[in-house]
Design an enzyme around this catalytic site. Sequence first.
Site, PDB file in Angstrom:
ATOM      1  N   TRP A 100       0.839  -1.463   0.247  1.00 17.80           N
ATOM      2  CA  TRP A 100      -0.031   0.083   0.034  1.00 17.80           C
ATOM      3  C   TRP A 100       0.768   1.493  -0.047  1.00 17.80           C
ATOM      4  O   TRP A 100       0.525   3.049  -0.882  1.00 17.80           O
ATOM      5  CB  TRP A 100      -1.001   0.164   1.117  1.00 17.80           C
ATOM      6  CG  TRP A 100      -1.889  -1.523   1.232  1.00 17.80           C
ATOM      7  CD1 TRP A 100      -1.749  -2.510   1.908  1.00 17.80           C
ATOM      8  CD2 TRP A 100      -3.064  -1.358   0.265  1.00 17.80           C
ATOM      9  NE1 TRP A 100      -3.314  -3.370   1.110  1.00 17.80           N
ATOM     10  CE2 TRP A 100      -3.745  -2.376  -0.134  1.00 17.80           C
ATOM     11  CE3 TRP A 100      -3.108  -0.734  -1.196  1.00 17.80           C
ATOM     12  CZ2 TRP A 100      -4.835  -3.535  -0.857  1.00 17.80           C
ATOM     13  CZ3 TRP A 100      -4.236  -1.289  -1.916  1.00 17.80           C
ATOM     14  CH2 TRP A 100      -4.562  -2.470  -1.606  1.00 17.80           C
ATOM     15  N   ASP A 167      -1.377   6.442   6.526  1.00 19.10           N
ATOM     16  CA  ASP A 167      -1.927   5.730   6.200  1.00 19.10           C
ATOM     17  C   ASP A 167      -2.470   4.326   7.159  1.00 19.10           C
ATOM     18  O   ASP A 167      -1.722   3.152   7.820  1.00 19.10           O
ATOM     19  CB  ASP A 167      -2.047   4.906   4.543  1.00 19.10           C
ATOM     20  CG  ASP A 167      -2.738   4.081   4.706  1.00 19.10           C
ATOM     21  OD1 ASP A 167      -4.152   3.420   4.899  1.00 19.10           O
ATOM     22  OD2 ASP A 167      -3.033   3.150   3.618  1.00 19.10           O
ATOM     23  N   LYS A 191     -11.840  -1.725   8.123  1.00 15.80           N
ATOM     24  CA  LYS A 191     -11.098  -2.980   9.133  1.00 15.80           C
ATOM     25  C   LYS A 191     -11.375  -2.451  10.199  1.00 15.80           C
ATOM     26  O   LYS A 191     -11.949  -3.402  10.634  1.00 15.80           O
ATOM     27  CB  LYS A 191      -9.541  -2.081   8.718  1.00 15.80           C
ATOM     28  CG  LYS A 191      -9.060  -2.982   7.698  1.00 15.80           C
ATOM     29  CD  LYS A 191      -7.719  -3.291   6.989  1.00 15.80           C
ATOM     30  CE  LYS A 191      -7.635  -2.499   5.102  1.00 15.80           C
ATOM     31  NZ  LYS A 191      -7.927  -3.683   4.419  1.00 15.80           N
TER      32      LYS A 191
HETATM   33  N1  PMP Z   1      -3.842   1.229   3.002  1.00  9.50           N
HETATM   34  C1  PMP Z   1      -3.999  -0.298   3.498  1.00  9.50           C
HETATM   35  C2  PMP Z   1      -3.256   0.219   4.572  1.00  9.50           C
HETATM   36  C3  PMP Z   1      -4.831  -1.204   3.397  1.00  9.50           C
HETATM   37  O1  PMP Z   1      -4.929  -2.158   3.768  1.00  9.50           O
HETATM   38  C4  PMP Z   1      -5.835  -0.607   2.626  1.00  9.50           C
HETATM   39  C5  PMP Z   1      -6.537  -2.424   1.833  1.00  9.50           C
HETATM   40  N2  PMP Z   1      -6.214  -2.921   2.254  1.00  9.50           N
HETATM   41  C6  PMP Z   1      -5.988   0.228   1.620  1.00  9.50           C
HETATM   42  C7  PMP Z   1      -4.777   1.342   2.178  1.00  9.50           C
HETATM   43  C8  PMP Z   1      -6.363   0.071   0.555  1.00  9.50           C
HETATM   44  O2  PMP Z   1      -8.404   0.737   0.770  1.00  9.50           O
HETATM   45  P1  PMP Z   1      -9.062   0.850   0.182  1.00  9.50           P
HETATM   46  O3  PMP Z   1      -9.274  -0.475  -0.690  1.00  9.50           O
HETATM   47  O4  PMP Z   1     -10.135   1.430   1.150  1.00  9.50           O
HETATM   48  O5  PMP Z   1      -8.888   1.845  -1.486  1.00  9.50           O
END
Ligand code: PMP
Length: 350
Positions: A100, A167, A191
């Site tokens: 991510w 994030d 989450k």
């Molecule tokens: N950042 C992290 C740390 C994640 O775990 C995730 C999704 N698993 C995301 C960003 C992306 O999130 P989204 O699907 O809400 O765009």
Amino acid sequence: MKKYNFYAGPSILPAEILNEAAKAVQNLEGTGLSILEISHRSPAFTAIIQEAQELVLELTGLQGKGYKVLFLQGGASLQFLMVAQNLMRTKAAYLNTGRWSSSAIQEAQLFGEVIEVASSADKNFTYIPTDYSIAEDIDYFHCTSNNTVAGTQIKEFPTLQAPLVCDMSSDLFSRMLDYSKFGLIYAGAQKNLGPAGTTLVIIKESILGKVNRQIPTMLDYKTHLAKKSVFNTPSVYAIYVSLLTLRALKEQGGMAAIEKKNKKKATLFYQALDALPAFEGIVEAAARSLMNITFKLTDSSRQEEFDNTWQKAGFVGLKGHRSVGGYRASLYNAQPLENVERLIDLLNKF
Ligand code: PMP
């Protein structure tokens, strides 16, 4: 048959919250209307979003410190872009700790120079780099507090002049932190907060307004701040269920109480992994996440046998991300200790 839900996200929500959320679909807290059919400008929803915003500030200790709370759409993935578009004049520093963070870097490169201060890609993101320096003349520093895919977590955050952007999608509200260190925090709700569909953004207003570019209306934090997060129709239901979680977090004693529970669950699980010769943790001990525990079999030829065992016993969501392999147990706030103990029993028996 009882199911033990270890999905990484969307993920387990407490049964009481699911019950209350279901009731609100019929009749929202005595209004005689469904949460699905009320205007986002109705007094009932205005009260919901305001209470949620206040609770976010209260739980993070950010009341009266110049922070505002938004519930946006587009997931954490849209924040990768919005952060850079709203905050990057010329250059920003990023710590690359996984799948991510890498996506965040890719989007930021659309708006200026990205300095990757360190990366753990050389070891498939199984550690958190700690030996790096951050230039003083950057517009902000971005990191990912918990790496959902790899199973690592940042334990200490740098203190900087420039805004610290984080994030926290997979560990927001899971531990005590000095949240006032951060200029901007974002997290997809699915989450630790509620259902998919809303993204929480906590922002220190004073970090905005420093870029010259024209920002499209919907992508400009100022648009949403000016309209208190109801510039357009927000994810009404996802915000309501998030509010139920926030109320429960407060009732349970806030961050200190939740951190204690999370540490207990993760410690038990890591102890079991370390004690059992059939299993091993995937990441460096110092970087182990309290939220997403990645592990594998020491003898990979037993994979089919192990998969059959946990699937037959009612466990779901234990398969590791395809880029890591092995297994991943997600121990978010809502994961009861009993479920973790049942999983440990299963590993013991295996
Ligand atoms: N950042 C992290 C740390 C994640 O775990 C995730 C999704 N698993 C995301 C960003 C992306 O999130 P989204 O699907 O809400 O765009």
